[in-house]
Design a protein around this motif. Structure first.
Motif, PDB file in Angstrom:
ATOM      1  N   CYS A 199       0.852  -1.192   0.000  1.00  0.00           N
ATOM      2  CA  CYS A 199       0.000   0.000   0.000  1.00  0.00           C
ATOM      3  C   CYS A 199       0.889   1.244   0.000  1.00  0.00           C
ATOM      4  N   ARG A 200       0.331   2.364  -0.473  1.00  0.00           N
ATOM      5  CA  ARG A 200       1.123   3.604  -0.523  1.00  0.00           C
ATOM      6  C   ARG A 200       0.809   4.484   0.682  1.00  0.00           C
ATOM      7  N   MET A 201       1.835   5.052   1.280  1.00  0.00           N
ATOM      8  CA  MET A 201       1.657   5.947   2.433  1.00  0.00           C
ATOM      9  C   MET A 201       1.961   7.367   1.973  1.00  0.00           C
ATOM     10  N   ILE A 202       0.969   8.244   2.130  1.00  0.00           N
ATOM     11  CA  ILE A 202       1.124   9.617   1.652  1.00  0.00           C
ATOM     12  C   ILE A 202       0.816  10.600   2.785  1.00  0.00           C
ATOM     13  N   GLY A 203       1.763  11.482   3.055  1.00  0.00           N
ATOM     14  CA  GLY A 203       1.539  12.546   4.033  1.00  0.00           C
ATOM     15  C   GLY A 203       0.923  13.755   3.362  1.00  0.00           C
ATOM     16  N   VAL A 204       0.081  14.475   4.083  1.00  0.00           N
ATOM     17  CA  VAL A 204      -0.502  15.709   3.545  1.00  0.00           C
ATOM     18  C   VAL A 204      -0.219  16.846   4.525  1.00  0.00           C
ATOM     19  N   GLN A 205       0.374  17.919   4.000  1.00  0.00           N
ATOM     20  CA  GLN A 205       0.686  19.111   4.807  1.00  0.00           C
ATOM     21  C   GLN A 205       0.073  20.338   4.157  1.00  0.00           C
ATOM     22  N   PRO A 206      -0.226  21.366   4.980  1.00  0.00           N
ATOM     23  CA  PRO A 206      -0.579  22.658   4.377  1.00  0.00           C
ATOM     24  C   PRO A 206       0.648  23.208   3.647  1.00  0.00           C
ATOM     25  N   GLU A 207       0.438  23.816   2.494  1.00  0.00           N
ATOM     26  CA  GLU A 207       1.519  24.485   1.780  1.00  0.00           C
ATOM     27  C   GLU A 207       2.269  25.444   2.703  1.00  0.00           C
ATOM     28  N   LYS A 208       1.515  26.065   3.638  1.00  0.00           N
ATOM     29  CA  LYS A 208       2.137  27.027   4.552  1.00  0.00           C
ATOM     30  C   LYS A 208       2.962  26.373   5.654  1.00  0.00           C
ATOM     31  N   ASN A 209       2.944  25.036   5.703  1.00  0.00           N
ATOM     32  CA  ASN A 209       3.862  24.343   6.605  1.00  0.00           C
ATOM     33  C   ASN A 209       4.422  23.108   5.906  1.00  0.00           C
ATOM     34  N   GLY A 210       5.362  23.342   5.020  1.00  0.00           N
ATOM     35  CA  GLY A 210       5.949  22.230   4.264  1.00  0.00           C
ATOM     36  C   GLY A 210       7.170  21.654   4.957  1.00  0.00           C
ATOM     37  N   SER A 211       7.090  21.520   6.294  1.00  0.00           N
ATOM     38  CA  SER A 211       8.283  21.103   7.046  1.00  0.00           C
ATOM     39  C   SER A 211       8.760  19.698   6.668  1.00  0.00           C
ATOM     40  N   LEU A 212       7.830  18.785   6.460  1.00  0.00           N
ATOM     41  CA  LEU A 212       8.257  17.426   6.103  1.00  0.00           C
ATOM     42  C   LEU A 212       8.763  17.382   4.663  1.00  0.00           C
ATOM     43  N   ALA A 213       8.075  18.092   3.778  1.00  0.00           N
ATOM     44  CA  ALA A 213       8.537  18.146   2.390  1.00  0.00           C
ATOM     45  C   ALA A 213       9.976  18.673   2.344  1.00  0.00           C
ATOM     46  N   ALA A 214      10.254  19.715   3.136  1.00  0.00           N
ATOM     47  CA  ALA A 214      11.609  20.288   3.184  1.00  0.00           C
ATOM     48  C   ALA A 214      12.609  19.290   3.764  1.00  0.00           C
ATOM     49  N   ASP A 252       5.846   7.143   1.178  1.00  0.00           N
ATOM     50  CA  ASP A 252       6.115   7.223  -0.254  1.00  0.00           C
ATOM     51  C   ASP A 252       6.138   8.636  -0.788  1.00  0.00           C
ATOM     52  N   ASP A 253       5.305   9.507  -0.218  1.00  0.00           N
ATOM     53  CA  ASP A 253       5.168  10.825  -0.838  1.00  0.00           C
ATOM     54  C   ASP A 253       4.546  11.818   0.151  1.00  0.00           C
ATOM     55  N   VAL A 254       4.809  13.097  -0.107  1.00  0.00           N
ATOM     56  CA  VAL A 254       4.152  14.156   0.664  1.00  0.00           C
ATOM     57  C   VAL A 254       3.456  15.089  -0.317  1.00  0.00           C
ATOM     58  N   VAL A 255       2.212  15.406  -0.024  1.00  0.00           N
ATOM     59  CA  VAL A 255       1.411  16.281  -0.882  1.00  0.00           C
ATOM     60  C   VAL A 255       1.121  17.560  -0.103  1.00  0.00           C
ATOM     61  N   LEU A 256       1.218  18.700  -0.766  1.00  0.00           N
ATOM     62  CA  LEU A 256       0.914  19.977  -0.115  1.00  0.00           C
ATOM     63  C   LEU A 256      -0.428  20.502  -0.598  1.00  0.00           C
ATOM     64  N   VAL A 257      -1.202  21.090   0.317  1.00  0.00           N
ATOM     65  CA  VAL A 257      -2.499  21.664  -0.059  1.00  0.00           C
ATOM     66  C   VAL A 257      -2.547  23.133   0.357  1.00  0.00           C
ATOM     67  N   THR A 258      -3.260  23.921  -0.437  1.00  0.00           N
ATOM     68  CA  THR A 258      -3.350  25.365  -0.168  1.00  0.00           C
ATOM     69  C   THR A 258      -4.399  25.653   0.910  1.00  0.00           C
ATOM     70  N   GLU A 259      -4.348  26.870   1.424  1.00  0.00           N
ATOM     71  CA  GLU A 259      -5.340  27.297   2.418  1.00  0.00           C
ATOM     72  C   GLU A 259      -6.762  27.192   1.846  1.00  0.00           C
ATOM     73  N   GLU A 260      -6.916  27.572   0.592  1.00  0.00           N
ATOM     74  CA  GLU A 260      -8.235  27.535  -0.044  1.00  0.00           C
ATOM     75  C   GLU A 260      -8.722  26.083  -0.163  1.00  0.00           C
ATOM     76  N   GLU A 261      -7.820  25.190  -0.522  1.00  0.00           N
ATOM     77  CA  GLU A 261      -8.200  23.776  -0.630  1.00  0.00           C
ATOM     78  C   GLU A 261      -8.595  23.204   0.729  1.00  0.00           C
ATOM     79  N   ILE A 262      -7.898  23.628   1.766  1.00  0.00           N
ATOM     80  CA  ILE A 262      -8.229  23.148   3.122  1.00  0.00           C
ATOM     81  C   ILE A 262      -9.598  23.684   3.545  1.00  0.00           C
ATOM     82  N   GLU A 263      -9.841  24.961   3.273  1.00  0.00           N
ATOM     83  CA  GLU A 263     -11.119  25.566   3.650  1.00  0.00           C
ATOM     84  C   GLU A 263     -12.277  24.891   2.908  1.00  0.00           C
ATOM     85  N   LEU A 264     -12.089  24.664   1.625  1.00  0.00           N
ATOM     86  CA  LEU A 264     -13.123  24.002   0.817  1.00  0.00           C
ATOM     87  C   LEU A 264     -13.430  22.609   1.357  1.00  0.00           C
TER      88      LEU A 264
END
Lengths: 316, 316
Positions: A199-214, A252-264
Motif C-alpha cells: 500500500c502507498r503511504m502519503i503525508g498531507v501538509q498545508p503548503e504554509k507548513n511544508g516542514s516534512l517536504a523540506a 512514499d510521498d508528501v502532498v501539499l495543499v493550499t489554504e483555499e483547498e483546506i477551507e473548501l
C-alpha cells in the motif's frame, strides 16, 4: 521501533479507549469515483486521535506521572488528550499553549482539568517554555510527536485500519495522513508498511507548513520558520527526529495543499458530509478534492474535529 | 404489509444507495452508562434517510413517473430525497414546501434540480396545494409517510440494524426513532419486531407535536393543529393511517421531549460528538440525555443532518 511496540500500546490503552469507526464514504466515493474510507478520529474521546498517545505515554511512566504530574506543549488537540488521560488516571497535568491558540481548544483543555500556561505566539517559544517548566517542576514531559511512546500510541490507528481492511491494503490503496511534526504518519506507516508493504503511504501538509517536504528534500529535519495556517493543528515547524527516521523508511510521498483547498474540504465535510472536522483534520480530503491523489482506493485519516461551530437553532 | 415488502424494497434501492453506518458511541456510552449505537442516516446521500423511500416509491411506479413526472409535499428532507432520486432516474420532480421552510432546505432541493412551489405556512395548506397540483398536472404523487412504498423504503433501515446487531436486539434493547407522520417508525418496527420480537420500539416526538401520542391515546389519527418546533423535520400534525396500523401493532411507547432538550441534544451532538445532526434527527438523543429511556442497550436513529452551520474559518 518495531510493530510489537504498537501491539503493546494497543493492549495498554484498550481499557480506556474504544476503536474509532472506519466509514466507506458514499458521498466521496460517488463524487470522486474512487473508493474512499474515512478513519474518523473525530469520534475518539476529546475529538481527536491525541488521547491515544497521551494514554500510552502516561501509562508507560505511571509512577513518575503519579508522583510528579505531567507537562506537555500543544497546539490544542494533544492538550485535550493529555488533560483527559491525566484526569482519568488521577494525575495532575500542565499544558503550555501559545496565546493565539483557538479559545475553543484552550477552554476545552481547562474544562478537562488541566492547568493551562499561555506563552508568546510562536511554536518555538512554546517548546522553550515547556522545557524550562519541565525542569523547574520535575513533571514528566510528554512530547506531542518526537517520542517513541507517542508514535506507538499514534500507530494503533494503523493496526485498526489493518484489522478493518485486510487485503484491500494492496498496491491500489493509498493511505493519506495529515502531517505536522510527523508522529501520526510515522506510527501508522510503521504499522501498515510492516503488515501490507504494497500500500502507498502519503503525508498531507498545508503548503504554509511544508516542514516534512523540506526535510525529505534536504535529508534532515530543519526548522522552516513561523507557520500560520487555518489548519491550526498542523503548525509544528520542524519534523521530529524520531518520526523522520520512520518516515524516510516507510512514507512514499508528501502532498501539499493550499489554504483555499483546506477551507473548501472543511466546508464540504461539514455542510455536505455532515461530519464536524477541523481544518487540520480535513487536509487529506483537501488533497483528494484537488485531485492530487488519484489511486483507486484511499483511506483518509480524519485526525480531529475540534472547531467551534455556530448553529442557529431557530425556526427558519 | 409484511417484512417481504421491506426485503423487496432493499433489493430495489440497493443499486442506488449504500448502507449507512451504525456506530457504537464511545462518548454517549461513557456519559450515560448505557450502550448507545447511532444509526447515522446523516450519512445517507442528501443527508437524511428520505432518499430510501424516494427511490422505492419512484422505482415501484417507474413508467408513470417517467411519463408524467413526480410531485411531493415536504418539510425539506423528503424534498431533497425525491429531487435526488428523480434526478438520478432522469425524472422531473416538483416539490411543494411552505414559505417558512428553512432556506437551507429549499436551496438544496433546488440545487438537486427540483421545481419548488412555495405555499402558505401551514402543514395543511401544503398538503392541499400538493393534492391540487397532482390532479392538475397528472404527476405521480409521492407521500412522505402515508404510503406502503414509503414505509417499505423507511423499513430498510430496520433490516440493516438487524444485520448489524443480530441477537443483541433482545429484551434489554430499546430502539428509539424520531416520529413525525409515523412512516419511519412503522417501517423500522415492522422489520425489527418481526425479526426480534423482544426488543422495545420507542417513538420520540417533540412535546410541541404530540400527534402520535394523541393518536395512541384516542385510538385514531387526529390532527392536533398548527405545529411549531425547532425540530423542523417533525411537523406532520397528524399520524398517517397506514403507519398507525403498524404502530398500534408494533410500537411499545412514545416519549415526548421539550424544545430545550432538543436544542441541548443537537448542540451536544455537534459540539461534543462531532456529528452534524439537525434538531429533528437529535430527538432520540434528547430523550436519552433527559433520562427518559433507561434500558441497558439503545439504538438511536439519527434521521437527518440538514441544518445550516456557520464555521468561522479564521485563525483565532
Amino acid at each position: 521501533m518495531k510493530i510489537d511496540d504498537l501491539y503493546a500500546a494497543k493492549k495498554r490503552i484498550q481499557p480506556y479507549l474504544a476503536q474509532t469507526p472506519l466509514l466507506l464514504s458514499s458521498l466521496l466515493t460517488k463524487t470522486l469515483n474512487q473508493n474512499i474510507w474515512l478513519k474518523l478520529e473525530t469520534q475518539q474521546l476529546t475529538g481527536s486521535f491525541k488521547t491515544r498517545p497521551a494514554f500510552n505515554n502516561i501509562l508507560m511512566h505511571l509512577a513518575k506521572a503519579r508522583a510528579q504530574g505531567v507537562i506537555a506543549s500543544s497546539s490544542g488537540n494533544f492538550a485535550q488528550g493529555v488533560a483527559y488521560a491525566a484526569r482519568e488516571l488521577n494525575i495532575k497535568s500542565m499544558i503550555v499553549m501559545t496565546e493565539n491558540t483557538s479559545l475553543y481548544k484552550i477552554e476545552r483543555t481547562k474544562q478537562l482539568g488541566a492547568e493551562v500556561v499561555l506563552c508568546g505566539n510562536s511554536y518555538e517559544a512554546r517548546h522553550q517554555t515547556t522545557d524550562q517548566l519541565a525542569k523547574e517542576t520535575g513533571r514528566l514531559l510528554l512530547h506531542a510527536y518526537d517520542a517513541d511512546e507517542t508514535i506507538a500510541g499514534d500507530g494503533t490507528i494503523g493496526l485498526e485500519v489493518s484489522d478493518a481492511l485486510g487485503e484491500t491494503l494492496n498496491h491500489e490503496m493509498a493511505v493519506l495522513v495529515p502531517v505536522s511534526g510527523g508522529g501520526l504518519i510515522a506510527g501508522i506507516a510503521l504499522a501498515l508498511k510492516t503488515l501490507h508493504p504494497h500500500c502507498r503511504m502519503i503525508g498531507v501538509q498545508p503548503e504554509k507548513n511544508g516542514s516534512l517536504a523540506a526535510a525529505l528534500q534536504s535529508g534532515k529535519c530543519v526548522p522552516i520558520g513561523p507557520v500560520q495556517t487555518i489548519a491550526d493543528a498542523l503548525v509544528a515547524s520542524m519534523t521530529g527526529e524520531k518520526p523522520f527516521a520512520l518516515i524516510q523508511k516507510y512514507v512514499d510521498d508528501v502532498v501539499l495543499v493550499t489554504e483555499e483547498e483546506i477551507e473548501l474540504a472543511t466546508q464540504f465535510l461539514i455542510e455536505q458530509h455532515k461530519l464536524v472536522v477541523e481544518p487540520g483534520g480535513a487536509v487529506t480530503i483537501a488533497a483528494l478534492l484537488a485531485k492530487k491523489v488519484l489511486t483507486k482506493n484511499c483511506v483518509c485519516i480524519i485526525s480531529g474535529g475540534n472547531i467551534h461551530l455556530w448553529a442557529p437553532l431557530i425556526i427558519n
